[in-house]
Scaffold this motif. Structure first.
Motif, PDB file in Angstrom:
ATOM      1  N   LEU A 143       0.860  -1.184   0.000  1.00 28.75           N
ATOM      2  CA  LEU A 143       0.000   0.000   0.000  1.00 28.75           C
ATOM      3  C   LEU A 143       0.899   1.237   0.000  1.00 28.75           C
ATOM      4  O   LEU A 143       1.777   1.368   0.853  1.00 28.75           O
ATOM      5  N   ASN A 187     -12.556   4.514   1.151  1.00 26.70           N
ATOM      6  CA  ASN A 187     -11.678   4.169   0.039  1.00 26.70           C
ATOM      7  C   ASN A 187     -10.302   4.764   0.303  1.00 26.70           C
ATOM      8  O   ASN A 187     -10.193   5.864   0.865  1.00 26.70           O
ATOM      9  N   TRP A 188      -9.255   4.063  -0.085  1.00 26.10           N
ATOM     10  CA  TRP A 188      -7.894   4.504   0.188  1.00 26.10           C
ATOM     11  C   TRP A 188      -7.448   5.680  -0.691  1.00 26.10           C
ATOM     12  O   TRP A 188      -6.422   6.313  -0.417  1.00 26.10           O
ATOM     13  N   GLU A 189      -8.198   6.012  -1.726  1.00 27.09           N
ATOM     14  CA  GLU A 189      -7.721   6.995  -2.701  1.00 27.09           C
ATOM     15  C   GLU A 189      -7.345   8.344  -2.083  1.00 27.09           C
ATOM     16  O   GLU A 189      -6.257   8.867  -2.377  1.00 27.09           O
ATOM     17  N   VAL A 219     -11.623   0.264   1.688  1.00 29.01           N
ATOM     18  CA  VAL A 219     -10.958   0.061   2.978  1.00 29.01           C
ATOM     19  C   VAL A 219     -11.644  -1.068   3.739  1.00 29.01           C
ATOM     20  O   VAL A 219     -12.862  -1.035   3.941  1.00 29.01           O
ATOM     21  N   LYS A 273      -4.568   5.378  -3.961  1.00 33.59           N
ATOM     22  CA  LYS A 273      -4.845   4.128  -4.650  1.00 33.59           C
ATOM     23  C   LYS A 273      -6.312   3.784  -4.453  1.00 33.59           C
ATOM     24  O   LYS A 273      -6.790   3.733  -3.310  1.00 33.59           O
ATOM     25  N   LEU A 285      -8.935   1.741  -3.711  1.00 35.66           N
ATOM     26  CA  LEU A 285      -9.234   0.443  -3.125  1.00 35.66           C
ATOM     27  C   LEU A 285     -10.224   0.649  -1.982  1.00 35.66           C
ATOM     28  O   LEU A 285     -10.118   1.625  -1.239  1.00 35.66           O
ATOM     29  N   ASP A 294      -5.062  -9.456   2.837  1.00 35.87           N
ATOM     30  CA  ASP A 294      -5.951  -8.432   2.275  1.00 35.87           C
ATOM     31  C   ASP A 294      -5.168  -7.154   2.013  1.00 35.87           C
ATOM     32  O   ASP A 294      -4.840  -6.413   2.940  1.00 35.87           O
ATOM     33  N   HIS A 295      -4.892  -6.856   0.766  1.00 38.96           N
ATOM     34  CA  HIS A 295      -4.048  -5.710   0.408  1.00 38.96           C
ATOM     35  C   HIS A 295      -4.782  -4.382   0.516  1.00 38.96           C
ATOM     36  O   HIS A 295      -4.199  -3.341   0.243  1.00 38.96           O
ATOM     37  N   SER A 296      -6.037  -4.407   0.903  1.00 42.94           N
ATOM     38  CA  SER A 296      -6.769  -3.163   1.128  1.00 42.94           C
ATOM     39  C   SER A 296      -7.182  -3.013   2.590  1.00 42.94           C
ATOM     40  O   SER A 296      -7.994  -2.164   2.926  1.00 42.94           O
TER      41      SER A 296
END
Length: 275
Positions: free
Chosen positions: A110, A130-132, A141, A137, A139, A184-186
């Motif tokens: 991340l 959302n990670w944006e 959360v 990025k 993705l 889990d990459h998010s």
């Protein structure tokens, strides 16, 4: 050295009157308590110690109901709990035997080097989903935290002055959170720093935390900063016991205070109690 969290009870040989000192409670403290109990057994093999986890709330409830002699708690006992002890006429004593730092973890891919307390509050409350806007990025959360009877759960919630998102996944322990973030990459989760220092951290990144100045971000793994009290999410670790049981539990507590006990606390990834 690896930590594996499984439902466990460590039993060490019985004392002459066949009474057991039962230590129950905080999952954050359970591995440390096991190490201390094992070393104490070598020092005083005649004393019988039992260690199990389950959360701070369970430990305090077990102490109230007579199913534990020492309650490990990663938070202060609350007024509602104290009232229950008073109703039963139980006088409590307590001991701060170490301090812990909460590590916020994400997948190592991340694109985020540190995080602010405001961003953590927004993520964990579900305000930002959302990670944006935080990591750039796009993705969703996914939040991995502890169950509501966990002292760590309460500590993070109260420190950030939030309620956790209803979508937050409630995990049984630190090891489960580590595994979830690895897969889990998010995801974002929080664990005791001791689990990161000695756990399997491949695929995981610990985020330094700051309040307003990104350049002043502090890692929970920075012992010098913890000693200064500079990390936002550091806390004392408590042991509660009935005052009438003082003579029974004092030998173990005295060992925890000893140089050997303090060395075990340091090596275990925890920090000395602040004087």
């Amino acid at each position: 050295m690896k930590y594996f969290f499984i439902p466990l009870t460590i039993l060490l040989f019985a004392c002459s009157d066949n009474k057991t000192v039962k230590v129950k409670g905080s999952d954050t403290e359970v591995n440390l308590a096991v190490q201390l109990a094992e070393s104490f057994h070598r020092y005083k093999p005649s004393l019988f110690i039992s260690v199990s986890g389950g959360g701070s709330g369970l430990g305090i409830a077990s102490l109230l109901n007579g199913n534990a002699d020492i309650a490990n708690a990663s938070r202060r006992i609350n007024e509602k709990e104290m009232a229950l002890f008073r109703e039963k006429g139980i006088v409590l004593d307590s001991f701060i035997f170490a301090q812990d730092a909460i590590a916020f973890i994400v997948a190592d891919d991340l694109p985020l080097a540190s995080i602010s307390t405001r961003q953590l509050a927004d993520l964990l409350s579900g305000k930002v989903r959302n990670w944006e806007p935080i990591a750039g990025k796009r993705l969703p959360v996914n939040i991995y935290g502890r169950q509501s009877n966990s002292g760590t759960h309460d500590f993070v919630k109260n420190r950030l002055h939030i309620s956790f998102s209803p979508a937050a996944k409630q995990m049984n322990g630190n090891a489960q959170i580590l595994e979830a973030i690895r897969a889990d990459h998010s995801g974002i989760g929080y664990v005791g720093a001791g689990y990161v220092i000695h756990g399997v951290t491949k695929g995981i990144k610990v985020l330094p935390v700051y309040t307003t100045d990104r350049n002043a971000a502090v890692s929970p793994l920075d012992a010098a900063k913890i000693a200064e009290g500079a990390y936002f999410f550091q806390r004392p670790l408590f042991q509660y016991f009935r005052a009438k049981d003082s003579l029974q539990v004092r030998p173990f507590i005295a060992f925890e205070k000893s140089p050997e006990g303090q060395k075990i606390i340091n090596v275990g990834g925890y920090y000395p109690a602040k004087k």
